[in-house]
Design an enzyme around this catalytic site. Structure first.
Site, PDB file in Angstrom:
ATOM      1  N   ASP A  16      -6.082  48.159 -30.758  1.00  0.00           N
ATOM      2  CA  ASP A  16      -6.126  48.300 -29.301  1.00  0.00           C
ATOM      3  C   ASP A  16      -7.219  49.285 -28.874  1.00  0.00           C
ATOM      4  O   ASP A  16      -7.907  49.066 -27.879  1.00  0.00           O
ATOM      5  CB  ASP A  16      -4.777  48.774 -28.763  1.00  0.00           C
ATOM      6  CG  ASP A  16      -3.661  47.772 -29.006  1.00  0.00           C
ATOM      7  OD1 ASP A  16      -3.951  46.574 -29.177  1.00  0.00           O
ATOM      8  OD2 ASP A  16      -2.494  48.193 -29.030  1.00  0.00           O
TER       9      ASP A  16
ATOM     10  N   ASP B  60       2.647  48.064 -32.941  1.00  0.00           N
ATOM     11  CA  ASP B  60       2.137  49.224 -32.210  1.00  0.00           C
ATOM     12  C   ASP B  60       2.920  50.444 -32.658  1.00  0.00           C
ATOM     13  O   ASP B  60       4.133  50.361 -32.883  1.00  0.00           O
ATOM     14  CB  ASP B  60       2.304  49.022 -30.701  1.00  0.00           C
ATOM     15  CG  ASP B  60       1.350  47.983 -30.137  1.00  0.00           C
ATOM     16  OD1 ASP B  60       0.295  47.756 -30.748  1.00  0.00           O
ATOM     17  OD2 ASP B  60       1.663  47.421 -29.077  1.00  0.00           O
TER      18      ASP B  60
END
Length: 155
Positions: free
Chosen positions: A136, A117
């Protein structure tokens, strides 16, 4: 079904290219943080061993493989649902986004043991401590669209 597969492929490829370019190309692994347009956009390296917001992130090898299996089962379930129900174009695109994003995060778990991330966005005096990635975004948009748009069958 081609719409689902092509959308999944595009979401997957964009996710993997963005992760490689930012994590490795910009060396975010060592730099940790790159302020692009603070506070609105900051690249912040985070390895997520769990699911959203770090839930179920005990970091064990067993949980890693369980999360991989869950993502694969959900992807197959979505593809089965699309094949059976034949939703309209918005449903097909949404399913493709969900599957492509899920597979993008599966690849991270297989290669790195965690999901890479790096996007961090804050606004209006509210500091967001969490990071996310393109997969995501695809998963969120795909799932939200499947939930919010009526599942009318296509022609």
């Amino acid at each position: 079904m081609r719409i689902v597969y092509w959308t999944a492929l595009v979401a997957f490829v964009i996710d993997q290219i963005s992760k490689f370019a930012i994590v490795h190309g910009l060396n975010l692994i060592e730099r940790g943080v790159i302020e692009v347009a603070p506070p609105f956009l900051t690249l912040r390296m985070a390895w997520n061993t769990g699911i959203n917001f770090g839930l179920f992130s005990d970091g064990t090898n067993l949980s890693r493989w369980i999360l991989i299996a869950i993502a694969l089962v959900i992807s197959v379930g979505v593809l089965y649902w699309v094949h059976r129900e034949k939703p309209r174009r918005a449903g097909l695109v949404a399913a493709g986004l969900l599957v492509g994003g899920a597979l993008g995060n599966v690849v991270d778990r297989v290669l790195y043991g965690a999901v890479a991330d790096f996007l961090n966005m804050s606004c209006c005096g509210i500091t967001n401590p969490f990071a996310f990635n393109v997969a995501d975004i695809a998963i969120f948009i795909g799932a939200a669209t499947l939930v919010l748009i009526p599942a009318e069958k296509g022609a």
